[in-house]
Design a protein around this motif. Structure first.
Motif, PDB file in Angstrom:
ATOM      1  N   THR A  32       0.850  -1.191   0.000  1.00 61.43           N
ATOM      2  CA  THR A  32       0.000   0.000   0.000  1.00 61.43           C
ATOM      3  C   THR A  32       0.882   1.237   0.000  1.00 61.43           C
ATOM      4  O   THR A  32       2.031   1.198   0.438  1.00 61.43           O
ATOM      5  N   ARG A  34       0.256   5.747   0.470  1.00 63.08           N
ATOM      6  CA  ARG A  34      -0.693   6.836   0.751  1.00 63.08           C
ATOM      7  C   ARG A  34      -0.031   8.149   0.329  1.00 63.08           C
ATOM      8  O   ARG A  34       0.459   8.911   1.156  1.00 63.08           O
ATOM      9  N   ARG A  39      -5.913   9.879  -1.096  1.00 63.82           N
ATOM     10  CA  ARG A  39      -5.589   8.845  -2.094  1.00 63.82           C
ATOM     11  C   ARG A  39      -4.871   7.667  -1.440  1.00 63.82           C
ATOM     12  O   ARG A  39      -3.886   7.839  -0.721  1.00 63.82           O
ATOM     13  N   GLU A  41      -3.168   3.932  -2.609  1.00 63.18           N
ATOM     14  CA  GLU A  41      -2.742   3.125  -3.741  1.00 63.18           C
ATOM     15  C   GLU A  41      -2.450   1.710  -3.261  1.00 63.18           C
ATOM     16  O   GLU A  41      -1.772   1.518  -2.250  1.00 63.18           O
ATOM     17  N   ARG A  43      -0.947  -1.975  -4.553  1.00 60.66           N
ATOM     18  CA  ARG A  43      -0.235  -2.748  -5.576  1.00 60.66           C
ATOM     19  C   ARG A  43      -0.856  -4.130  -5.617  1.00 60.66           C
ATOM     20  O   ARG A  43      -0.832  -4.868  -4.638  1.00 60.66           O
ATOM     21  N   THR A  70      -9.270   3.994  -9.830  1.00 66.35           N
ATOM     22  CA  THR A  70      -8.548   3.923 -11.101  1.00 66.35           C
ATOM     23  C   THR A  70      -7.574   2.754 -11.042  1.00 66.35           C
ATOM     24  O   THR A  70      -7.098   2.374  -9.964  1.00 66.35           O
ATOM     25  N   THR A  72      -4.045   1.400 -12.913  1.00 64.40           N
ATOM     26  CA  THR A  72      -2.942   1.822 -13.761  1.00 64.40           C
ATOM     27  C   THR A  72      -1.922   0.698 -13.852  1.00 64.40           C
ATOM     28  O   THR A  72      -1.383   0.267 -12.830  1.00 64.40           O
ATOM     29  N   ASP A  74       1.650  -0.934 -14.399  1.00 64.22           N
ATOM     30  CA  ASP A  74       3.041  -0.505 -14.271  1.00 64.22           C
ATOM     31  C   ASP A  74       3.919  -1.737 -14.445  1.00 64.22           C
ATOM     32  O   ASP A  74       3.407  -2.839 -14.596  1.00 64.22           O
ATOM     33  N   VAL A  79      -1.623  -0.970 -10.293  1.00 66.41           N
ATOM     34  CA  VAL A  79      -1.880  -0.174  -9.098  1.00 66.41           C
ATOM     35  C   VAL A  79      -3.349   0.243  -9.136  1.00 66.41           C
ATOM     36  O   VAL A  79      -3.813   0.829 -10.113  1.00 66.41           O
ATOM     37  N   ALA A  81      -5.916   2.655  -7.437  1.00 69.21           N
ATOM     38  CA  ALA A  81      -5.977   3.849  -6.600  1.00 69.21           C
ATOM     39  C   ALA A  81      -7.421   4.087  -6.183  1.00 69.21           C
ATOM     40  O   ALA A  81      -8.350   3.908  -6.977  1.00 69.21           O
ATOM     41  N   GLU A  83      -9.644   7.104  -4.403  1.00 67.57           N
ATOM     42  CA  GLU A  83      -9.622   8.512  -3.997  1.00 67.57           C
ATOM     43  C   GLU A  83     -10.992   8.927  -3.478  1.00 67.57           C
ATOM     44  O   GLU A  83     -12.019   8.411  -3.930  1.00 67.57           O
TER      45      GLU A  83
END
Length: 107
Positions: A32, A34, A39, A41, A43, A70, A72, A74, A79, A81, A83
Motif C-alpha cells: 500500500t 498513501r 488517495r 494506492e 499494488r 482507477t 494503472t 506498471d 496499481v 488507486a 480517492e
C-alpha cells in the motif's frame, strides 16, 4: 444529480461489503501507499487481482458515489488507486488501515 457524499448501501449490507474488501486485501494486495490523505494506492498481485478489484470497485462506486477508483498498469503489475473528497478521508483511513493489516499479515 447524485449527491456526491451519499452512500446508499443499506446498513445491513455494509459488514458484508467490508468483508469483501478484507478478502480482496488479503488475497490480492502486496503493498500500500498513501501519497496524499485523499488517495490510497494498492499494488495488486495475482492474475485475478485486477478483474476482482474492478468488480468490487464498480459495485462500491454504484452505492457510494464519493469514491473514485482507477487502475494503472506498471512494470510490476497494476496499481489500484482509491480517492475520496476531503470530507470522506475518514472512510479512506479505515480502508487503508485494513489493507495495511492484511499486507502485514501476508508477510
Amino acid at each position: 444529480m447524485r449527491n456526491l457524499s451519499a452512500c446508499t448501501l443499506p446498513t445491513a449490507e455494509r459488514p458484508t461489503r467490508l468483508g469483501e474488501f478484507d478478502r480482496f486485501f488479503t488475497d490480492f494486495v502486496g503493498a500500500t501507499a498513501r501519497p496524499a490523505p485523499t488517495r490510497l494506492e494498492l499494488r495488486l498481485e495475482g492474475g485475478d487481482a485486477e478483474p476482482v478489484g474492478r468488480d468490487l470497485a464498480a459495485r462500491e462506486s454504484a452505492c457510494c458515489s464519493f469514491f473514485t477508483f482507477t487502475f494503472t498498469p506498471d512494470p510490476t503489475g497494476t496499481v489500484m488507486a482509491i480517492e475520496v473528497p476531503d470530507r470522506h478521508v475518514d472512510v479512506l483511513d479505515t480502508l487503508a488501515r485494513r489493507a495495511e493489516t492484511a499486507v502485514r499479515a501476508r508477510g
